[in-house]
Design a protein around this motif. Structure first.
Motif, PDB file in Angstrom:
ATOM      1  N   LEU A 225      -4.635  -3.137  -9.847  1.00 23.90           N
ATOM      2  CA  LEU A 225      -4.973  -1.728 -10.135  1.00 23.90           C
ATOM      3  C   LEU A 225      -3.767  -1.074 -10.803  1.00 23.90           C
ATOM      4  O   LEU A 225      -2.643  -1.472 -10.531  1.00 23.90           O
ATOM      5  CB  LEU A 225      -5.294  -0.972  -8.849  1.00 23.90           C
ATOM      6  CG  LEU A 225      -6.533  -1.373  -8.058  1.00 23.90           C
ATOM      7  CD1 LEU A 225      -6.691  -0.449  -6.859  1.00 23.90           C
ATOM      8  CD2 LEU A 225      -7.790  -1.356  -8.905  1.00 23.90           C
ATOM      9  N   PRO A 226      -3.964  -0.054 -11.627  1.00 25.43           N
ATOM     10  CA  PRO A 226      -5.259   0.517 -12.022  1.00 25.43           C
ATOM     11  C   PRO A 226      -5.875  -0.173 -13.246  1.00 25.43           C
ATOM     12  O   PRO A 226      -6.995   0.156 -13.611  1.00 25.43           O
ATOM     13  CB  PRO A 226      -4.894   1.968 -12.355  1.00 25.43           C
ATOM     14  CG  PRO A 226      -3.456   1.935 -12.728  1.00 25.43           C
ATOM     15  CD  PRO A 226      -2.827   0.763 -12.065  1.00 25.43           C
ATOM     16  N   ALA A 227      -5.177  -1.169 -13.844  1.00 27.13           N
ATOM     17  CA  ALA A 227      -5.640  -1.726 -15.120  1.00 27.13           C
ATOM     18  C   ALA A 227      -6.976  -2.490 -15.023  1.00 27.13           C
ATOM     19  O   ALA A 227      -7.851  -2.332 -15.867  1.00 27.13           O
ATOM     20  CB  ALA A 227      -4.554  -2.645 -15.690  1.00 27.13           C
ATOM     21  N   ASP A 228      -7.139  -3.296 -13.988  1.00 27.55           N
ATOM     22  CA  ASP A 228      -8.296  -4.193 -13.908  1.00 27.55           C
ATOM     23  C   ASP A 228      -9.591  -3.431 -13.567  1.00 27.55           C
ATOM     24  O   ASP A 228      -9.736  -2.886 -12.473  1.00 27.55           O
ATOM     25  CB  ASP A 228      -8.028  -5.273 -12.861  1.00 27.55           C
ATOM     26  CG  ASP A 228      -9.072  -6.377 -12.888  1.00 27.55           C
ATOM     27  OD1 ASP A 228      -8.697  -7.521 -13.169  1.00 27.55           O
ATOM     28  OD2 ASP A 228     -10.260  -6.091 -12.617  1.00 27.55           O
ATOM     29  N   ALA A 229     -10.537  -3.426 -14.529  1.00 24.30           N
ATOM     30  CA  ALA A 229     -11.754  -2.622 -14.378  1.00 24.30           C
ATOM     31  C   ALA A 229     -12.640  -3.148 -13.252  1.00 24.30           C
ATOM     32  O   ALA A 229     -13.283  -2.358 -12.543  1.00 24.30           O
ATOM     33  CB  ALA A 229     -12.536  -2.588 -15.687  1.00 24.30           C
ATOM     34  N   GLU A 230     -12.680  -4.460 -13.064  1.00 22.24           N
ATOM     35  CA  GLU A 230     -13.518  -5.015 -11.997  1.00 22.24           C
ATOM     36  C   GLU A 230     -12.978  -4.648 -10.628  1.00 22.24           C
ATOM     37  O   GLU A 230     -13.733  -4.246  -9.731  1.00 22.24           O
ATOM     38  CB  GLU A 230     -13.621  -6.538 -12.134  1.00 22.24           C
ATOM     39  CG  GLU A 230     -14.654  -6.916 -13.178  1.00 22.24           C
ATOM     40  CD  GLU A 230     -14.594  -8.394 -13.574  1.00 22.24           C
ATOM     41  OE1 GLU A 230     -15.460  -8.794 -14.348  1.00 22.24           O
ATOM     42  OE2 GLU A 230     -13.675  -9.107 -13.115  1.00 22.24           O
ATOM     43  N   ASP A 231     -11.668  -4.787 -10.459  1.00 21.56           N
ATOM     44  CA  ASP A 231     -11.069  -4.408  -9.177  1.00 21.56           C
ATOM     45  C   ASP A 231     -11.242  -2.915  -8.917  1.00 21.56           C
ATOM     46  O   ASP A 231     -11.489  -2.498  -7.782  1.00 21.56           O
ATOM     47  CB  ASP A 231      -9.580  -4.784  -9.139  1.00 21.56           C
ATOM     48  CG  ASP A 231      -9.382  -6.292  -8.977  1.00 21.56           C
ATOM     49  OD1 ASP A 231     -10.306  -6.949  -8.464  1.00 21.56           O
ATOM     50  OD2 ASP A 231      -8.327  -6.799  -9.377  1.00 21.56           O
ATOM     51  N   ARG A 232     -11.138  -2.126  -9.971  1.00 27.32           N
ATOM     52  CA  ARG A 232     -11.338  -0.681  -9.833  1.00 27.32           C
ATOM     53  C   ARG A 232     -12.750  -0.399  -9.325  1.00 27.32           C
ATOM     54  O   ARG A 232     -12.941   0.403  -8.393  1.00 27.32           O
ATOM     55  CB  ARG A 232     -11.132  -0.006 -11.190  1.00 27.32           C
ATOM     56  CG  ARG A 232     -10.211   1.176 -11.147  1.00 27.32           C
ATOM     57  CD  ARG A 232      -9.725   1.614 -12.514  1.00 27.32           C
ATOM     58  NE  ARG A 232     -10.708   1.574 -13.563  1.00 27.32           N
ATOM     59  CZ  ARG A 232     -10.507   1.018 -14.763  1.00 27.32           C
ATOM     60  NH1 ARG A 232      -9.329   0.479 -15.052  1.00 27.32           N
ATOM     61  NH2 ARG A 232     -11.448   1.023 -15.680  1.00 27.32           N
TER      62      ARG A 232
ATOM     63  N   LEU B  36      -1.128   4.078  -6.054  1.00 27.97           N
ATOM     64  CA  LEU B  36      -1.308   5.145  -5.077  1.00 27.97           C
ATOM     65  C   LEU B  36      -2.100   6.307  -5.676  1.00 27.97           C
ATOM     66  O   LEU B  36      -3.014   6.845  -5.040  1.00 27.97           O
ATOM     67  CB  LEU B  36       0.050   5.635  -4.565  1.00 27.97           C
ATOM     68  CG  LEU B  36       0.004   6.754  -3.535  1.00 27.97           C
ATOM     69  CD1 LEU B  36      -0.720   6.292  -2.267  1.00 27.97           C
ATOM     70  CD2 LEU B  36       1.407   7.250  -3.181  1.00 27.97           C
ATOM     71  N   GLY B  37      -1.769   6.668  -6.925  1.00 26.97           N
ATOM     72  CA  GLY B  37      -2.465   7.760  -7.594  1.00 26.97           C
ATOM     73  C   GLY B  37      -3.956   7.493  -7.698  1.00 26.97           C
ATOM     74  O   GLY B  37      -4.781   8.360  -7.372  1.00 26.97           O
ATOM     75  N   LEU B  38      -4.312   6.297  -8.126  1.00 25.52           N
ATOM     76  CA  LEU B  38      -5.733   5.954  -8.249  1.00 25.52           C
ATOM     77  C   LEU B  38      -6.421   5.969  -6.882  1.00 25.52           C
ATOM     78  O   LEU B  38      -7.524   6.505  -6.734  1.00 25.52           O
ATOM     79  CB  LEU B  38      -5.897   4.574  -8.903  1.00 25.52           C
ATOM     80  CG  LEU B  38      -7.333   4.077  -8.994  1.00 25.52           C
ATOM     81  CD1 LEU B  38      -8.173   4.986  -9.893  1.00 25.52           C
ATOM     82  CD2 LEU B  38      -7.403   2.638  -9.501  1.00 25.52           C
ATOM     83  N   LEU B  39      -5.759   5.421  -5.867  1.00 24.09           N
ATOM     84  CA  LEU B  39      -6.363   5.368  -4.527  1.00 24.09           C
ATOM     85  C   LEU B  39      -6.606   6.763  -3.969  1.00 24.09           C
ATOM     86  O   LEU B  39      -7.617   7.021  -3.315  1.00 24.09           O
ATOM     87  CB  LEU B  39      -5.482   4.537  -3.580  1.00 24.09           C
ATOM     88  CG  LEU B  39      -5.499   3.032  -3.895  1.00 24.09           C
ATOM     89  CD1 LEU B  39      -4.318   2.311  -3.251  1.00 24.09           C
ATOM     90  CD2 LEU B  39      -6.822   2.400  -3.444  1.00 24.09           C
ATOM     91  N   LYS B  40      -5.681   7.693  -4.278  1.00 25.43           N
ATOM     92  CA  LYS B  40      -5.885   9.082  -3.858  1.00 25.43           C
ATOM     93  C   LYS B  40      -7.096   9.680  -4.563  1.00 25.43           C
ATOM     94  O   LYS B  40      -7.916  10.369  -3.956  1.00 25.43           O
ATOM     95  CB  LYS B  40      -4.644   9.912  -4.161  1.00 25.43           C
ATOM     96  CG  LYS B  40      -3.531   9.736  -3.140  1.00 25.43           C
ATOM     97  CD  LYS B  40      -2.351  10.636  -3.473  1.00 25.43           C
ATOM     98  CE  LYS B  40      -1.288  10.578  -2.387  1.00 25.43           C
ATOM     99  NZ  LYS B  40      -0.052  11.265  -2.780  1.00 25.43           N
ATOM    100  N   GLN B  41      -7.171   9.404  -5.871  1.00 26.22           N
ATOM    101  CA  GLN B  41      -8.290   9.903  -6.673  1.00 26.22           C
ATOM    102  C   GLN B  41      -9.627   9.416  -6.124  1.00 26.22           C
ATOM    103  O   GLN B  41     -10.627  10.126  -6.137  1.00 26.22           O
ATOM    104  CB  GLN B  41      -8.140   9.331  -8.084  1.00 26.22           C
ATOM    105  CG  GLN B  41      -8.223  10.306  -9.206  1.00 26.22           C
ATOM    106  CD  GLN B  41      -7.989   9.544 -10.516  1.00 26.22           C
ATOM    107  OE1 GLN B  41      -8.716   8.607 -10.839  1.00 26.22           O
ATOM    108  NE2 GLN B  41      -6.964   9.926 -11.238  1.00 26.22           N
ATOM    109  N   LEU B  42      -9.628   8.165  -5.627  1.00 26.36           N
ATOM    110  CA  LEU B  42     -10.856   7.563  -5.099  1.00 26.36           C
ATOM    111  C   LEU B  42     -11.112   7.959  -3.642  1.00 26.36           C
ATOM    112  O   LEU B  42     -12.063   7.503  -3.029  1.00 26.36           O
ATOM    113  CB  LEU B  42     -10.797   6.035  -5.214  1.00 26.36           C
ATOM    114  CG  LEU B  42     -10.753   5.442  -6.627  1.00 26.36           C
ATOM    115  CD1 LEU B  42     -10.514   3.933  -6.578  1.00 26.36           C
ATOM    116  CD2 LEU B  42     -12.043   5.750  -7.389  1.00 26.36           C
ATOM    117  N   HIS B  43     -10.245   8.831  -3.077  1.00 24.87           N
ATOM    118  CA  HIS B  43     -10.372   9.293  -1.688  1.00 24.87           C
ATOM    119  C   HIS B  43     -10.210   8.200  -0.659  1.00 24.87           C
ATOM    120  O   HIS B  43     -10.912   8.182   0.362  1.00 24.87           O
ATOM    121  CB  HIS B  43     -11.703  10.035  -1.462  1.00 24.87           C
ATOM    122  CG  HIS B  43     -11.888  11.194  -2.381  1.00 24.87           C
ATOM    123  ND1 HIS B  43     -11.118  12.328  -2.304  1.00 24.87           N
ATOM    124  CD2 HIS B  43     -12.725  11.374  -3.424  1.00 24.87           C
ATOM    125  CE1 HIS B  43     -11.487  13.166  -3.260  1.00 24.87           C
ATOM    126  NE2 HIS B  43     -12.459  12.603  -3.961  1.00 24.87           N
TER     127      HIS B  43
END
Ligand code: C2E
Ligand code: MG
Ligand code: MG
Ligand code: MG
Length: 280
Positions: free
Chosen positions: A209-216, A244-251
């Protein structure tokens, strides 16, 4: 020529096998002495909630062998399970972690929680709920400060013995988390059958993360499924600010990983906890 070569290969092969067997029996021998020689110790890795309110930690077992040096739990836990040594080790870790947690719980002004890994062997061969009740009573740690991390293979076992233990742990107020979520074989039906409170997404899904679209997509799906089932989500293996930023965004509810901190010795974790208390 070819024959000679073949023979050499064969010799190489057998001596490699011999070396493996020798290494294995050395490991087993040293492992038997680890508890008596007091070679085991526990480190604590911070777990942050994404709101910045709560701090917890995961207790992780370490072994510094007199003969073999520092050995990774990835290596010695599976062997300890095979040898049945995990029962004594698991009990020892639980005592250490809960008595440590009680002293941190008393010092922390914010809610504090301790998570401890429990092996499927412990659930199969013992009654973990009886052990936990005893440890909580003796250490004075409130049950709701303790989370047990179990793997999917514990839940794949359909025996009533395991379900009874999980139910009575939950009745006591102990929380149950699925560790390494997404890497096991079990069907998702266990999510409604067992009294779980948290899912820990395996670091394999966080790494790219955050690059890999499947993992996202997978991580987003796990988080929203968990929310609908009233389960909290912990992401493990968080190493970068972008993750961390992406995980926060995803709640995502909780994060754990080298980005926050490596696992720490008891003294260093206490300093980390005190600093957290002052700054939040
Ligand atoms: P686990 O329970 O999934 O623990 C997380 C592992 O990820 C730990 O490895 C931790 O040090 C590592 N880790 C944490 N943050 C990061 C990160 O940002 N990046 C990377 N690459 N790794 C990170 P550790 O301590 O080597 O433990 C490995 C496994 O051994 C644990 O995986 C658990 O399955 C087992 N284990 C450790 N202690 C115990 C114990 O007391 N009892 C039992 N039954 N198993 C244990
Ligand atoms: Mg764990
Ligand atoms: Mg894990
Ligand atoms: Mg893992």
């Amino acid at each position: 020529k070819a024959k000679e070569h073949g023979r050499n290969c064969f010799q190489f092969y057998t001596s490699a096998m011999h070396e493996n067997a020798k290494a294995r029996s050395q490991l087993e021998g040293a492992l038997h002495k680890s508890l008596i020689n007091k070679e085991l110790y526990v480190v604590y890795q911070p777990i942050h909630d994404t709101q910045g309110q709560r701090l917890g930690c995961e207790a992780l077992l370490r072994w510094r062998s007199e003969t073999l040096g520092e050995v990774s739990p990835v290596e010695f836990i599976p062997v300890s399970e095979e040898l049945g040594l995990i029962l004594a080790m698991g009990e020892w870790v639980l005592y250490q972690a809960c008595s440590q947690a009680k002293s941190w719980y008393d010092k922390a002004c914010k809610p504090f929680f301790m998570t401890v890994n429990v092996s499927s062997t412990q659930f199969k061969r013992q009654d973990v709920s009886v052990l936990v009740a005893k440890v909580l009573r003796e250490t004075g740690l409130p049950a709701n400060c303790l989370t047990l991390e179990i793997t999917e293979n514990v839940l794949a076992d359909n025996s009533g013995h395991i379900l009874r233990q999980l139910d009575s742990l939950r009745e006591m107020g102990v929380e149950l988390a699925i560790d390494d979520f997404g890497t096991g074989y079990s069907s998702l039906s266990y999510l409604k059958r067992f009294p779980l409170s948290k899912l820990k997404i395996d670091k394999e899904f966080i790494r790219d993360l955050p690059a890999d679209a499947e993992d996202r997509a997978l991580v987003a799906a796990i988080i929203s499924m968990a929310a609908n089932l009233n389960l909290k989500v912990v992401a493990e293996g968080v190493e970068t600010a972008e993750q961390l930023g992406l995980l926060k965004q995803l709640h995502c509810d909780f994060t754990q990983g080298f980005y926050h901190s490596r696992p720490l010795g008891a003294e260093d974790f206490e300093a980390y906890l005190m600093h957290f208390n002052e700054s939040h």
